[in-house]
Design a protein around this motif. Structure first.
Motif, short mmCIF file in Angstrom:
data_model
loop_
_atom_site.label_atom_id
_atom_site.label_comp_id
_atom_site.label_asym_id
_atom_site.label_seq_id
_atom_site.Cartn_x
_atom_site.Cartn_y
_atom_site.Cartn_z
N GLY A 99 0.81 -1.21 0.00
CA GLY A 99 0.00 0.00 0.00
C GLY A 99 0.84 1.26 0.00
N TYR A 111 -4.64 -0.08 0.56
CA TYR A 111 -4.44 -1.45 1.02
C TYR A 111 -3.40 -2.15 0.14
CZ TYR A 111 -8.77 -0.84 3.70
OH TYR A 111 -9.72 -0.39 4.58
N ASP A 112 -2.76 -3.17 0.69
CA ASP A 112 -1.87 -4.01 -0.12
C ASP A 112 -2.67 -4.65 -1.24
OD1 ASP A 112 0.18 -3.40 1.57
OD2 ASP A 112 0.10 -5.28 2.70
#
Length: 488
Positions: free
Chosen positions: A53, A98-99
C-alpha cells in the motif's frame, strides 16, 4: 451527543474505491532481499507477490503533484514533507491504500549490464532482478475518510465526494495513459497498469444507521458493490489537453533482418533442450519478442552523447554524459558516489514486437590458425527475425513552463529533449543506430515501416518536417551554448 464528541474531528463519511485490471508491463516491487537475484520481488508470509500500500500511496501522491495538485493532494495525503511533526500544520492522511495482491502471476528473471561508449560491458555492472510478468490480474483497494474539518466550507458531503471522485478519475486516467506507474524501473517501462473498471461505494455517516451498514459491509462480500457508482475514466479532448503530465513520442519501426536482446539460459537453469541464449520474449515462452526500455534508453543516451560531444567539441564522451544529466538523469563513473541523484525526465516504454518468429542458429568458434573448429565452442542462439514495433518515449512536462497546447510544446527544455530524441530516432529508422547484441554482424537494425501510417506522432499528432527541424536545431543550439535559443 456530548460536548467532547461535538468538538472532535469526527468521521462523516467513507468512500471505498475498487480498481481492477491487469499488469500492462512487467512489475518490480523489491523486498530488499537478494535470495534469488540482486533484487527479489516482495512476497507475503505465504509466498504470494503483492504491491504494498505504501508503494501505491507514494505513486498516487507523486502523480498528483505532477498534475499540479500539490496543495489539494496534501489535504488528502496528509502534511507535506517540510512540515514539522506535531506542529499545527501536521495532519494524518485521509486515504488508506491497502496491499494489492495479484492473481495469475508468472515470475521470471531479467538480467542487464551497463555498457561503456563502445558497447563494452562495465566491470562488475551485471545484475539480475526478479519481476512479475505482464498480464497478472489485480484488484486495488483504496478508502477515503471524510471528517468534519473537511466539510468546513462545503457542508454538503456530496460536494466533497464529487471533488474526491475527480481525483480518483484522474488517477485512473493516469494509469490508463501509462503516466502513473508503480515500482522500480518505471522510467524504463515497468509498472504500467491496464485499468478495466473503477467502482466506488459510499457511506454517509450523517445518515441514521449508515455506520451499521458500513460495519456489516466487506470488500469480498458477493454483493459488496451493488448500487456502487462506476467511474468513467476515458478522457475527452479537453482533458487530454489539460491533464497530461507527459509528452509522448510514438515511433513506428520495422525489423528487416534479425534482433537479439539476449536472455541467457544460465539465468533460469541450464537444460539440454534450452539454447545458450536467445531473444528476450514475453514470459520466456518464445511467442512474442520484447525489447526492454533499458535497451533503448542506453542506446539513445550513448548515441546522443556522441552527437553532443561532436557539436559542443567537448573533451570526452564522459563529459557529454554529464551535460545530459538534467534531461536523462545522473550518470556516474565507476567507484564514484554522487550525493544528489537526478532522476531522468525521459521514460522509455517496454516494446512488444508484433509478428516475426524465432530463428534457432547453431554456431561454432573457428581457430584462426588451423581453420578448424575449437573444441567445446559449439553453442546455440535464438535471435528474432522480422516483425514491427511501436516505440513510445515519454518525458515529464514542466508544469510551470508548459501551456496547454495539444500536439505542441511551449517549454524550451522540452523542445531540446524532443530534438535530441529525434536525432536518435532518425538514425534508428535509417539503420545507423542499432539495438541489442551482435550488432556488428547486422542484428538489431530497424527501419521505417512501408505502410502509410508510419508517421512519428507527438502527443497523438503527426510531427511535420518543419517542427522536426525546429526542435533538432534548438537541441543543437543548446549543445553549443548550454542555453536555450533566443526568443524561446
Amino acid at each position: 451527543m456530548n460536548d467532547s464528541a461535538e468538538k472532535s474531528n469526527k468521521i462523516c463519511g467513507r468512500m471505498c474505491i475498487e480498481i481492477t485490471g491487469c499488469l500492462g508491463s512487467p512489475l518490480s516491487v523489491g523486498s530488499g532481499e537478494q535470495g534469488e537475484t540482486d533484487a527479489d520481488v516482495i512476497l507475503s508470509a505465504w509466498g504470494a507477490p503483492f504491491i504494498p500500500g505504501s508503494a501505491i500511496a507514494g505513486s498516487l501522491r507523486a502523480y498528483s503533484k505532477k498534475l499540479g495538485l500539490g496543495r489539494e493532494s496534501d489535504q488528502l495525503f496528509g502534511a507535506p514533507d517540510d512540515v514539522d511533526p506535531g506542529s499545527e500544520s501536521d495532519r494524518q492522511s485521509r486515504i488508506f491504500c491497502y496491499d494489492t495482491f495479484l492473481e495469475k502471476v508468472k515470475m521470471s528473471i531479467r538480467d542487464g549490464v551497463k555498457l561503456e561508449e563502445k558497447k563494452t560491458p562495465r566491470h562488475k555492472s551485471k545484475y539480475e532482478m526478479q519481476i512479475i510478468e505482464r498480464g497478472a490480474k489485480f484488484r486495488m483497494r483504496l478508502e477515503i475518510i471524510e471528517r468534519k474539518a473537511c466539510m468546513a466550507e462545503n457542508k454538503d458531503i456530496q460536494k466533497v465526494w464529487n471533488t474526491e471522485q475527480t481525483w480518483i478519475r484522474r488517477w485512473a486516467q493516469g494509469f490508463a495513459a501509462g503516466e502513473l506507474r508503480i515500482g522500480a524501473k518505471s522510467n524504463r517501462g515497468f509498472g504500467k497498469l491496464e485499468i478495466e473498471e473503477v467502482r466506488v461505494k459510499k457511506f454517509n455517516m450523517e445518515v441514521k444507521d449508515e455506520y451499521l451498514a458500513w460495519l456489516d459491509w466487506h470488500w469480498d462480500h458477493e454483493h459488496a458493490f451493488e448500487q456502487a457508482e462506476f467511474i468513467d475514466f476515458k478522457m475527452n479532448e479537453e482533458e487530454t489537453k489539460n491533464f497530461r503530465a507527459e509528452h509522448v513520442l510514438e515511433v513506428p519501426l520495422r525489423i528487416p533482418n534479425t534482433l537479439l536482446v539476449r536472455t541467457y539460459s544460465e539465468t533460469f537453469g541450464k537444460a539440454e533442450d534450452v539454447p545458450d541464449y536467445g531473444q528476450l520474449t514475453v514470459s520466456g515462452k518464445g511467442e512474442q519478442a520484447v525489447i526492454p526500455g533499458s535497451s533503448f534508453a542506453g542506446a539513445f543516451r550513448s548515441h546522443i552523447a556522441k552527437i553532443v560531444n561532436g557539436i559542443a567539441h567537448l573533451h570526452s564522451w564522459e563529459e557529454a554524459q554529464k551535460r545530459l544529466e538534467p534531461f536523462f538523469g545522473t550518470w556516474t563513473e565507476e567507484k564514484k558516489r554522487v550525493e544528489k541523484l537526478v532522476s531522468s525526465r525521459v521514460i522509455f516504454e517496454e516494446v512488444l514486437v508484433n509478428g516475426g518468429h524465432s530463428l534457432p542458429i547453431t554456431r561454432n568458434s573457428i581457430d584462426r590458425f588451423t581453420g578448424g573448429t575449437i573444441k567445446g565452442a559449439l553453442f546455440e542462439e535464438v535471435p528474432w527475425a522480422g516483425g514491427t514495433a511501436l516505440l513510445r518515449i515519454r518525458w515529464k512536462k514542466d508544469k510551470d513552463k508548459e501551456s496547454n497546447i495539444y500536439g505542441n510544446i511551449s517549454d524550451p527544455s522540452s523542445k531540446v529533449i524532443c530534438g535530441m530524441l529525434l536525432w536518435s530516432i532518425k538514425d534508428l529508422q535509417a539503420g545507423i543506430l542499432s539495438i541489442g547484441g551482435e550488432t556488428a554482424v547486422g542484428r538489431g537494425i530497424f527501419c521505417r515501416p512501408d505502410e502509410k501510417d508510419s508517421d512519428i506522432l507527438l502527443d497523438g499528432n503527426a510531427l511535420d518536417e518543419k517542427t522536426t527541424q525546429e526542435y533538432m536545431q534548438m537541441a543543437a543550439s543548446w549543445c553549443k551554448g548550454g542555453e536555450y535559443a533566443a526568443g524561446e
